[in-house]
Motif scaffolding. Structure first.
Motif, PDB file in Angstrom:
ATOM      1  N   GLY A 134       0.816  -1.214   0.151  1.00 34.26           N
ATOM      2  CA  GLY A 134      -0.217  -0.053  -0.043  1.00 34.26           C
ATOM      3  C   GLY A 134       0.786   1.251   0.035  1.00 34.26           C
ATOM      4  O   GLY A 134       0.416   2.145  -0.574  1.00 34.26           O
ATOM      5  N   ILE A 135       2.061   1.138   0.472  1.00 32.56           N
ATOM      6  CA  ILE A 135       2.867   2.356   0.717  1.00 32.56           C
ATOM      7  C   ILE A 135       3.331   2.946  -0.408  1.00 32.56           C
ATOM      8  O   ILE A 135       3.461   4.192  -1.014  1.00 32.56           O
ATOM      9  CB  ILE A 135       3.845   2.230   1.979  1.00 32.56           C
ATOM     10  N   ARG A 136       4.235   2.196  -1.232  1.00 33.98           N
ATOM     11  CA  ARG A 136       5.123   2.410  -2.247  1.00 33.98           C
ATOM     12  C   ARG A 136       5.501   3.967  -2.055  1.00 33.98           C
ATOM     13  O   ARG A 136       5.176   4.883  -3.029  1.00 33.98           O
ATOM     14  CB  ARG A 136       4.199   2.461  -3.509  1.00 33.98           C
ATOM     15  N   PRO A 137       6.636   4.436  -1.202  1.00 35.86           N
ATOM     16  CA  PRO A 137       6.955   5.718  -0.940  1.00 35.86           C
ATOM     17  C   PRO A 137       7.659   6.212  -2.318  1.00 35.86           C
ATOM     18  O   PRO A 137       7.736   7.543  -2.603  1.00 35.86           O
ATOM     19  CB  PRO A 137       8.203   5.670   0.158  1.00 35.86           C
ATOM     20  N   GLU A 138       8.078   5.376  -3.200  1.00 29.21           N
ATOM     21  CA  GLU A 138       8.751   5.869  -4.186  1.00 29.21           C
ATOM     22  C   GLU A 138       7.974   5.974  -5.406  1.00 29.21           C
ATOM     23  O   GLU A 138       8.246   6.381  -6.641  1.00 29.21           O
ATOM     24  CB  GLU A 138      10.091   4.639  -5.001  1.00 29.21           C
ATOM     25  N   GLY A 139       6.880   5.736  -5.408  1.00 22.64           N
ATOM     26  CA  GLY A 139       5.739   6.050  -6.124  1.00 22.64           C
ATOM     27  C   GLY A 139       5.657   4.881  -7.426  1.00 22.64           C
ATOM     28  O   GLY A 139       6.341   4.052  -7.572  1.00 22.64           O
ATOM     29  N   GLU A 140       4.775   5.177  -8.411  1.00 17.77           N
ATOM     30  CA  GLU A 140       4.599   4.230  -9.522  1.00 17.77           C
ATOM     31  C   GLU A 140       5.331   4.714 -10.586  1.00 17.77           C
ATOM     32  O   GLU A 140       5.259   6.059 -10.871  1.00 17.77           O
ATOM     33  CB  GLU A 140       3.134   4.133  -9.716  1.00 17.77           C
ATOM     34  N   PRO A 141       6.100   4.101 -11.554  1.00 17.06           N
ATOM     35  CA  PRO A 141       6.649   4.465 -12.685  1.00 17.06           C
ATOM     36  C   PRO A 141       5.492   4.994 -13.770  1.00 17.06           C
ATOM     37  O   PRO A 141       4.318   4.765 -13.569  1.00 17.06           O
ATOM     38  CB  PRO A 141       7.146   3.229 -13.274  1.00 17.06           C
ATOM     39  N   PHE A 142       6.130   5.740 -14.725  1.00 14.94           N
ATOM     40  CA  PHE A 142       5.053   6.635 -15.548  1.00 14.94           C
ATOM     41  C   PHE A 142       5.864   6.793 -16.733  1.00 14.94           C
ATOM     42  O   PHE A 142       7.078   6.680 -16.976  1.00 14.94           O
ATOM     43  CB  PHE A 142       4.792   8.021 -14.881  1.00 14.94           C
ATOM     44  N   ASP A 143       5.193   7.058 -17.953  1.00 11.67           N
ATOM     45  CA  ASP A 143       5.665   7.200 -19.081  1.00 11.67           C
ATOM     46  C   ASP A 143       4.981   8.597 -19.645  1.00 11.67           C
ATOM     47  O   ASP A 143       4.911   8.646 -20.676  1.00 11.67           O
ATOM     48  CB  ASP A 143       5.418   5.882 -20.046  1.00 11.67           C
ATOM     49  N   ASP A 144       4.658   9.181 -18.795  1.00 11.36           N
ATOM     50  CA  ASP A 144       4.098  10.650 -19.310  1.00 11.36           C
ATOM     51  C   ASP A 144       5.256  11.426 -19.841  1.00 11.36           C
ATOM     52  O   ASP A 144       6.235  11.262 -19.496  1.00 11.36           O
ATOM     53  CB  ASP A 144       3.346  11.317 -18.281  1.00 11.36           C
ATOM     54  N   ASP A 145       4.704  12.620 -20.808  1.00 11.53           N
ATOM     55  CA  ASP A 145       5.368  13.544 -21.494  1.00 11.53           C
ATOM     56  C   ASP A 145       5.846  14.525 -20.651  1.00 11.53           C
ATOM     57  O   ASP A 145       5.289  14.664 -19.453  1.00 11.53           O
ATOM     58  CB  ASP A 145       5.173  13.779 -22.782  1.00 11.53           C
TER      59      ASP A 145
END
Ligand code: NAP
Length: 643
Positions: A4-15
């Motif tokens: 639940g925590i994932r402090p590093e956040g989720e990867p993204f491919d946004d420009d």
């Protein structure tokens, strides 16, 4: 690492454009902290760009130019992070994190707060409030049976922990769904009044809150999701109530009588009982003569009758507490005529974000930017920790005790009065009605964005301050002889907060009835455990409501950790029961009462749900969060008789 925590956040491919747009809605102090994590560089903490003091912030904040500079730095850092495949430098040291806390808040964060805040932030992704049970044999865990009463916020939390530790348990819930208070209070306008990115379990953050102070359906959905995700749901027996529980000393079990959906009763035995029934669970209907004679629909705010349309109706709302403050502006949109019956006015704190939506960009940041959500949570928690408490202590030398309890309290009174004046304009009659005559913070401080007085100043809304003498089939009658005809009556009159666990019959060792032991003065050591009631633990119990700081979720996490520590000791040491010592509980309650006596909550002559009928403050914690957190980290077994 908690999923639940994932402090590093989720990867993204946004420009880059999307990232730049998201950064526009960022909390810049939190961004600066993410920058340290992203780059591993700490020079920024010594540089000229510094966030303003977060406690009591009134001014304009950081200059625009500096904000733009920070956003540009983040855009570079995030682009780089994305393009190098989401790798981060080594995490900051403990000493650096402490410096970051002070930098982000503009405060000198004392060392004693650092462990509590680090735990809340879980920067290492570890759910640190989950007690390790490595020393508890599996057979011992599997032998015990635990009952959790209630599937609201705290009952669910306890169940999540029991589930994680492989302890067999049942949850009984009187409603047909989870959520507790967030299920039962479905009145129009119902929303949380603690910032939502902090008002959620520390191990289950939610980057998707659509509003800073979410509405009831979104909160209930959050708790529904938690019940499913953590595997609690199959253990919940819905539409089932605890009728009674009696301790059998010879067998060291609680014999619990349950009433199921069909009204049939059955008895089950549990070694341990955890109560998660809360303080604001049983509606209080006003003792007004003729209440039951009203001919039209009449219901309590926590029992909203959604079948009744208010369109074109004359509606009367009795009460002006937190529930009324939220529902009156909504009812005003529907009713043809609205009468708000006020016994005493309410203090409210201006909060421009109260009804604001969270921009999509900010939600993107909360989901993807490393450590941003954790620092954002910290930045909400810090100003809501112990800073306010000293200003709630009565200064015996202060000469105006009727209107404020010390100099600082007086300043708040003046500022909040000005806030009301500013909204009302030239209407001295209304102003005299709405400005409370008692000091701020005697009752719960409400959050406001102008919608309350905005509603009361509408043509078709009347604020009635003449006392109600009786309710009749047609409406209400007032002192002075006036009568008001109504089609619908809403009782926004609060809860039986002081009647903990009512109407259950709980009988402990040697036949002690909890109801008699408590009378009108419920108490529990640390708000959790009561002498003569072995293996029985309260969550959000007596003396644990927070009226100065934090969130009840934070407090419940402290209490559940403490209880899990107790269970661990019981099972690890092969004990049958543990019971809080009388002298320990009595000394604690004496200290708690003495401490509350010195606070604004004990103000003479003002009613509130914080007090019992004799005026003693029974529901509220007077402690600094950091102290309570420390006391509940693990049980001191010397406080108990272990058998
Ligand atoms: P409350 O704060 O106890 O307010 C009850 C109101 O009813 C008061 O204005 C009280 O007047 C009035 N009242 C009671 N009996 C009356 C009578 N016989 N005649 C006339 N007026 C009468 O209850 P609440 O508004 O439901 O709030 C309770 C607590 O629930 C809050 O303090 C808060 O902790 C929680 N809550 C939270 C939220 C949120 O987070 N969003 C929302 C709602 C509630 P007096 O003040 O004169 O006694």
């Amino acid at each position: 690492m908690s999923e639940g925590i994932r402090p590093e956040g989720e990867p993204f491919d946004d420009d880059d454009e999307t990232i730049a747009a998201a950064l526009e809605s960022a909390s810049v102090p939190a961004l600066l902290m993410s920058l340290v994590h992203l780059t591993g560089e700490t020079e920024i903490l010594r540089g000229p760009i510094r966030p303003p003091k977060v406690v009591g912030r009134m001014g304009p904040g950081m200059p625009k130019r500096e904000k733009a500079e920070v956003r540009a730095m983040l855009l570079d850092a995030l682009r780089d992070y994305r393009d190098r495949g989401f790798t981060l430098p080594p995490p900051p040291s403990a000493e650096t994190i402490h410096r970051m806390m002070s930098f982000a808040t503009g405060d000198d964060v004392p060392a004693e707060y650092v462990p509590m805040m680090r735990e809340e932030m879980a920067l290492d992704g570890r759910d640190a409030r989950d007690v390790s049970w490595d020393d508890v044999p599996r057979e011992a865990r599997e032998r015990v049976r635990v009952l959790v009463i209630g599937a609201g916020m705290s009952g669910l939390l306890a169940a999540i922990r029991l589930e994680e530790h492989g302890v067999p348990y049942d949850v009984v819930e009187k409603n047909d769904a989870v959520g507790g208070t967030w299920l039962e209070n479905s009145y129009p306008g119902c929303r949380v009044d603690v910032a939502n990115h902090f008002y959620c379990y520390s191990f289950e953050p939610n980057p998707d809150w659509t509003e800073y102070f979410a509405r009831q359906p979104e909160l209930q959905a959050y708790f529904e999701r938690c019940a499913t995700k953590y595997g609690v749901r199959p253990h919940v027996r819905f539409r089932t109530e605890v009728v009674s529980a009696a301790w059998d000393e010879a067998r060291s079990v609680w014999d619990v009588r349950l009433r199921g959906p069909d009204g049939r009763e059955e008895e089950r035995s549990y070694q341990v009982v955890l109560s998660g029934v809360g303080q604001l669970n049983r509606p209080r209907l006003p003792e007004i003569e003729g209440r039951e004679t009203f001919a039209g629909p009449a219901f309590h705010s926590a029992r909203w009758n959604h079948d009744v349309s208010l369109e074109g109706k004359r509606v009367g709302v009795i009460g002006t507490g937190a529930s009324a403050l939220q529902l009156v502006p909504e009812v005003a949109k529907q009713a043809e005529r609205l009468y708000v019956f006020q016994r005493s006015g309410a203090w409210m704190s201006p909060n421009p974000s109260y009804h604001r939506t969270v921009p999509a960009g900010k939600r993107w940041l909360l989901r993807h930017v490393p450590y941003y959500a954790r620092w954002y949570r910290f930045l909400l928690f810090w100003p809501a920790s112990d800073g306010l408490l000293p200003s709630l202590i009565v200064d015996p030398a202060w000469p105006h005790q009727d209107r404020s309890v010390n100099e600082q309290n007086e300043q708040v009174r003046i500022a909040f009065t000005e806030y009301m004046k500013h909204q009302i304009g030239d209407d001295p009659e209304l102003l005299a009605k709405v400005v409370p005559t008692y000091p701020p913070f005697v009752k719960r401080m409400l959050q406001d964005n102008g919608s309350w007085l905005g509603a009361l100043t509408q043509e078709h809304v009347d604020l009635v301050t003449d006392p109600i003498t009786c309710i009749t089939p047609r409406g209400v009658e007032l002192a002075g002889g006036r009568s008001v005809d109504l089609d619908v009556v809403v009782f926004a009159t609060g809860f039986l907060a002081n009647k903990f666990l009512w109407p259950m019959e709980i009988v402990g060792r040697d036949g002690a009835r909890l109801r008699d032991v408590w009378g009108d003065d419920p108490f529990a050591y640390l708000g959790v455990t009561v002498p003569r009631f072995p293996n029985f633990f309260c969550l959000y119990g007596p003396g644990t409501n927070l009226a100065h700081a934090g969130s009840i979720i934070f407090h419940s996490e402290c209490q559940v950790r403490y209880v899990m520590g107790c269970l661990r000791a019981l099972l690890r040491d092969g004990r049958a029961s543990m019971e809080c010592r009388e002298d320990v509980a009595a000394a604690y309650e004496k200290r708690r009462l003495e401490a509350t006596e010195r606070t604004v909550w004990a103000h003479r002559g003002t009613r509130s749900w914080y007090k019992n009928d004799a005026g003693r403050v029974t529901t509220v914690s007077p402690w600094r969060l950091v102290d309570y957190w420390g006391w509940t980290r693990e049980p001191d077994l010397n406080d108990f008789e272990l058998r």
